[in-house]
Design a protein around this motif. Sequence first.
Motif, mmCIF file in Angstrom:
data_model
loop_
_atom_site.group_PDB
_atom_site.id
_atom_site.type_symbol
_atom_site.label_atom_id
_atom_site.label_comp_id
_atom_site.label_asym_id
_atom_site.label_seq_id
_atom_site.Cartn_x
_atom_site.Cartn_y
_atom_site.Cartn_z
ATOM 1 N N MET A 82 54.610 -7.313 -70.033
ATOM 2 C CA MET A 82 54.547 -8.720 -70.555
ATOM 3 C C MET A 82 55.780 -8.779 -71.634
ATOM 4 O O MET A 82 55.543 -8.454 -72.964
ATOM 5 C CB MET A 82 53.132 -8.875 -71.105
ATOM 6 C CG MET A 82 52.932 -10.330 -71.808
ATOM 7 S SD MET A 82 51.279 -10.567 -72.182
ATOM 8 C CE MET A 82 50.864 -9.512 -73.455
ATOM 9 N N ASP A 83 57.128 -8.999 -71.491
ATOM 10 C CA ASP A 83 58.028 -9.367 -72.256
ATOM 11 C C ASP A 83 58.085 -10.835 -72.732
ATOM 12 O O ASP A 83 58.355 -11.328 -71.947
ATOM 13 C CB ASP A 83 59.239 -8.794 -71.735
ATOM 14 C CG ASP A 83 60.364 -8.820 -72.627
ATOM 15 O OD1 ASP A 83 60.234 -8.903 -73.802
ATOM 16 O OD2 ASP A 83 61.625 -8.956 -72.088
ATOM 17 N N HIS A 98 55.399 -7.175 -84.931
ATOM 18 C CA HIS A 98 55.022 -7.890 -83.779
ATOM 19 C C HIS A 98 54.359 -6.827 -82.761
ATOM 20 O O HIS A 98 54.556 -5.767 -82.838
ATOM 21 C CB HIS A 98 56.309 -8.046 -83.066
ATOM 22 C CG HIS A 98 55.692 -8.998 -81.625
ATOM 23 N ND1 HIS A 98 55.134 -10.187 -81.435
ATOM 24 C CD2 HIS A 98 56.042 -8.528 -80.285
ATOM 25 C CE1 HIS A 98 54.948 -10.314 -80.092
ATOM 26 N NE2 HIS A 98 55.555 -9.401 -79.524
ATOM 27 N N ASP A 99 52.994 -7.014 -82.414
ATOM 28 C CA ASP A 99 52.281 -6.103 -81.548
ATOM 29 C C ASP A 99 51.291 -6.913 -80.693
ATOM 30 O O ASP A 99 50.867 -8.193 -81.167
ATOM 31 C CB ASP A 99 51.381 -5.297 -82.421
ATOM 32 C CG ASP A 99 50.569 -4.158 -81.617
ATOM 33 O OD1 ASP A 99 49.457 -4.687 -81.164
ATOM 34 O OD2 ASP A 99 50.952 -3.087 -81.714
ATOM 35 N N HIS A 100 51.269 -6.663 -79.539
ATOM 36 C CA HIS A 100 50.811 -7.466 -78.398
ATOM 37 C C HIS A 100 49.321 -7.818 -78.667
ATOM 38 O O HIS A 100 48.662 -8.594 -78.377
ATOM 39 C CB HIS A 100 51.104 -6.911 -77.056
ATOM 40 C CG HIS A 100 52.244 -7.341 -76.599
ATOM 41 N ND1 HIS A 100 52.969 -8.601 -76.495
ATOM 42 C CD2 HIS A 100 53.554 -6.550 -76.272
ATOM 43 C CE1 HIS A 100 54.289 -8.643 -76.195
ATOM 44 N NE2 HIS A 100 54.784 -7.232 -76.026
ATOM 45 N N GLU A 101 48.644 -6.813 -79.317
ATOM 46 C CA GLU A 101 47.250 -6.639 -79.608
ATOM 47 C C GLU A 101 46.829 -7.282 -80.952
ATOM 48 O O GLU A 101 45.730 -7.929 -80.999
ATOM 49 C CB GLU A 101 46.565 -5.422 -79.633
ATOM 50 C CG GLU A 101 46.269 -4.807 -78.147
ATOM 51 C CD GLU A 101 47.634 -4.008 -77.565
ATOM 52 O OE1 GLU A 101 48.108 -3.344 -78.327
ATOM 53 O OE2 GLU A 101 48.018 -4.160 -76.364
ATOM 54 N N ASP A 102 47.667 -7.114 -81.865
ATOM 55 C CA ASP A 102 47.457 -7.303 -83.279
ATOM 56 C C ASP A 102 48.231 -8.725 -83.714
ATOM 57 O O ASP A 102 48.003 -9.188 -84.693
ATOM 58 C CB ASP A 102 48.103 -6.331 -84.184
ATOM 59 C CG ASP A 102 47.097 -4.874 -84.203
ATOM 60 O OD1 ASP A 102 46.066 -5.095 -83.759
ATOM 61 O OD2 ASP A 102 47.584 -3.935 -84.430
ATOM 62 N N GLY A 103 49.095 -9.258 -83.078
ATOM 63 C CA GLY A 103 49.886 -10.320 -83.606
ATOM 64 C C GLY A 103 51.231 -10.310 -84.112
ATOM 65 O O GLY A 103 51.785 -9.313 -83.896
ATOM 66 N N ALA A 110 47.129 -12.512 -81.781
ATOM 67 C CA ALA A 110 47.464 -12.146 -80.452
ATOM 68 C C ALA A 110 47.574 -13.283 -79.411
ATOM 69 O O ALA A 110 46.642 -14.062 -79.241
ATOM 70 C CB ALA A 110 46.607 -10.730 -79.943
ATOM 71 N N GLY A 111 48.760 -13.477 -78.892
ATOM 72 C CA GLY A 111 48.900 -14.357 -77.774
ATOM 73 C C GLY A 111 49.090 -16.021 -78.420
ATOM 74 O O GLY A 111 49.602 -16.667 -77.610
ATOM 75 N N GLN A 112 48.839 -16.138 -79.372
ATOM 76 C CA GLN A 112 49.153 -17.568 -80.044
ATOM 77 C C GLN A 112 50.501 -17.489 -80.356
ATOM 78 O O GLN A 112 50.864 -18.875 -79.883
ATOM 79 C CB GLN A 112 48.614 -17.626 -81.708
ATOM 80 C CG GLN A 112 48.635 -18.847 -82.356
ATOM 81 C CD GLN A 112 48.193 -18.781 -83.699
ATOM 82 O OE1 GLN A 112 47.764 -17.854 -84.222
ATOM 83 N NE2 GLN A 112 48.371 -20.159 -84.291
ATOM 84 N N LEU A 113 51.369 -16.845 -80.741
ATOM 85 C CA LEU A 113 52.839 -17.391 -80.850
ATOM 86 C C LEU A 113 53.355 -17.471 -79.280
ATOM 87 O O LEU A 113 54.129 -18.422 -78.949
ATOM 88 C CB LEU A 113 53.744 -16.222 -81.479
ATOM 89 C CG LEU A 113 55.034 -16.352 -81.577
ATOM 90 C CD1 LEU A 113 55.417 -17.693 -82.225
ATOM 91 C CD2 LEU A 113 55.702 -15.265 -82.300
#
Length: 191
Positions: free
Chosen positions: A1-2, A32-37, A136-139
């Motif tokens: 997921m880039d 930046h971390d896909h799990e932490d935001g 996570a996922g918001q941005l």
Amino acid sequence: MDDGIVVGSLLVATPLLDDPNFRRSVVLVVEHDHEDGTLGVVLNRPTEVPVDRVLPPWGELVTGPSVVFQGGPVALDSALALASVPGEDEPLGWRALDGGSDVSRVGLVDLDAPPALIAPEVAQLRVFAGYAGWSAGQLRTEIEEGAWYVLPGEPRDVFMDDPERLWQAVLRRQGGDLAFVATFPDDPSLN
């Protein structure tokens, strides 16, 4: 997921983003971390508050303008600093942003460390009150909705002499359609 977001990249607000906290902002991604935001600092919001008024020991090290910048709407009562360090050494009290981007010699400064410890190593320094944060996922959602351009950062972006012009400068250097966006009027209804 880039999603194209890496530490050191810039989030540049599109003209569609009218949230007053981020309108025409340029945000440097510092974590930046896909799990932490994602965490970042707004680079182009200088305040009127001199650094030496709130953090006297750091005032002499700050790159002009010598004011605190509003790094974002979160935790405005806390401060963080970014500094550029020439060479390959990693001085005590400084941690490089490690995203493999062009801002690799820019890093976070430990403001609890004695300024004299890092002063001989710092080429440029800027202090920010607060930060910008996304869960996570918001941005990713905001990018898909057209709120942000994700662009490569350059060390000069962090320490630009005229930070109010950073939004236009970053867009202009991209060329093509984004260079055209840099000319977008502040209030399109006046056109």
